[in-house]
Design a protein around this motif. Sequence first.
Motif, mmCIF file in Angstrom:
data_model
loop_
_atom_site.group_PDB
_atom_site.id
_atom_site.type_symbol
_atom_site.label_atom_id
_atom_site.label_comp_id
_atom_site.label_asym_id
_atom_site.label_seq_id
_atom_site.Cartn_x
_atom_site.Cartn_y
_atom_site.Cartn_z
ATOM 1 N N UNK A 84 0.960 -1.292 -0.008
ATOM 2 C CA UNK A 84 0.148 0.122 0.171
ATOM 3 C C UNK A 84 0.900 1.471 -0.116
ATOM 4 N N UNK A 85 2.241 1.055 -0.063
ATOM 5 C CA UNK A 85 3.158 2.356 -0.250
ATOM 6 C C UNK A 85 3.027 2.999 1.015
ATOM 7 N N UNK A 86 2.922 2.177 2.234
ATOM 8 C CA UNK A 86 2.875 2.910 3.662
ATOM 9 C C UNK A 86 4.272 2.391 4.404
ATOM 10 N N UNK A 87 5.232 2.725 3.867
ATOM 11 C CA UNK A 87 6.723 2.189 4.482
ATOM 12 C C UNK A 87 7.001 2.504 5.701
ATOM 13 N N UNK A 88 6.468 3.902 6.191
ATOM 14 C CA UNK A 88 6.921 4.213 7.471
ATOM 15 C C UNK A 88 5.932 3.396 8.626
ATOM 16 N N UNK A 89 4.550 2.953 8.347
ATOM 17 C CA UNK A 89 3.604 2.334 9.018
ATOM 18 C C UNK A 89 4.428 0.780 9.087
ATOM 19 N N UNK A 90 4.783 0.126 8.081
ATOM 20 C CA UNK A 90 5.417 -1.095 7.845
ATOM 21 C C UNK A 90 7.031 -1.235 8.975
ATOM 22 N N UNK A 91 7.556 -0.140 8.841
ATOM 23 C CA UNK A 91 8.657 0.004 9.461
ATOM 24 C C UNK A 91 8.396 0.032 10.933
ATOM 25 N N UNK A 92 7.357 0.518 11.510
ATOM 26 C CA UNK A 92 7.074 0.756 12.989
ATOM 27 C C UNK A 92 6.554 -0.607 13.409
ATOM 28 N N UNK A 93 5.714 -1.347 12.689
ATOM 29 C CA UNK A 93 5.553 -2.739 12.985
ATOM 30 C C UNK A 93 6.636 -3.549 13.091
ATOM 31 N N UNK A 94 7.599 -3.763 12.220
ATOM 32 C CA UNK A 94 8.701 -4.429 12.113
ATOM 33 C C UNK A 94 9.917 -4.255 13.560
ATOM 34 N N UNK A 95 10.002 -2.785 13.470
ATOM 35 C CA UNK A 95 10.600 -2.455 14.943
ATOM 36 C C UNK A 95 10.153 -2.815 16.224
ATOM 37 N N UNK A 96 8.344 -2.694 16.149
ATOM 38 C CA UNK A 96 8.043 -3.317 17.517
ATOM 39 C C UNK A 96 8.240 -4.601 17.636
ATOM 40 N N UNK A 97 8.220 -5.471 16.650
ATOM 41 C CA UNK A 97 8.287 -6.823 16.849
ATOM 42 C C UNK A 97 9.696 -7.064 17.235
#
Length: 361
Positions: free
Chosen positions: A284-297
């Motif tokens: 969905x081209x929401x790289x910032x939100x994807x990065x937030x989930x990866x960092x939280x995990x």
Amino acid sequence: MNVRRVVPWLLVGLAVIVAALVMGGSEGSTPLDPTSNGPTGTSGLVALLRQRGASVDLTSDVPTARDGRLVTLVLRDDLTNPQRDQLLTWVEAGGLLVVADPASSLHGGPSTDGGSQTIAPGEVERGTCSVTPLRPLRTIDPDGGLAYVLAPGTGSCFGDGRYAFVITTRQGTGTVVALGGSGPLQNSRLALADNAPMATAILAPVPGGRVVVLQRARAGAGREGLLGLISPKVLQAFAALAVAFVVVALWRMRRLGAPVAEVPLVAVDGSELVVATAALLQRSHRADEAARLLRAEARRDLAASVGVPADAPTAELVDALAARGVDPDRARSALDGPPPTSDRALVAVASALDDLRRDAR
């Protein structure tokens, strides 16, 4: 020990023991069974009569033909009404019937005016005796029983002239001899006092006679239903097991005391769900939100790996990683770096987080 688990099995074991005792009975013998060697059986009587020279038949068939040497013995009146009628018809034609069941309707015993008296356990004197074969005897030991009232024309022995343990009545051209109980004929008492001479004097007064011992009909030969053929002791045993089953069921189904407070499980997002969600955000081209989930995990995984709380500050987590030999600046950049603005930058963040996981092991 968990009492709640042990008690039901103790109850089941107790029920099994009770069932075994109930079904076991006395040496497994049926009272008054002429084939039983148990204390209440009458196999000794059969052997005694045969030793006397009598022919003994164990059958459920009521005699029909008149035989001057034939004596019919009813130890326990389990006959049907048609059988009783047939047996009394045989007596009236000249037969000799001996009944050792005080409750039987084959003789007049307790139904005679005046009823009967209960005999206390112990020996009974001959007393007034008008039954010729029994006059030579002195005492018998019936272990209790009944003494019948004497009606006019009734022969008697082992009594006082008003009541007697043995009575004889004429029916037609035949005779019915009623005993006040089967005690003297049982294996355990046959050898006491003059019990055995009384039995032979009544049933086999002369050698070479024939005695028919009437028994219950064999299974399938009578009119009783299936339940009627089952021993009462077996039914009692099944009832005991059924009660034990109900008790165990009630014990297990009821939870005593207040409800137990259980700590709820910690809800942790599955790694596959996190990765799948990040992939969806990437498409969905929401790289910032994807990065937030990866960092939280990654933060949760690294905190569990180095032994710090999952919600620990970044500085505390970086210090713990540094103790494992991880470069602090690289760890801080991977965990708290700026949000990526492109897919390439998102891939770089994911790669840096994977390197941290590998180095923290």
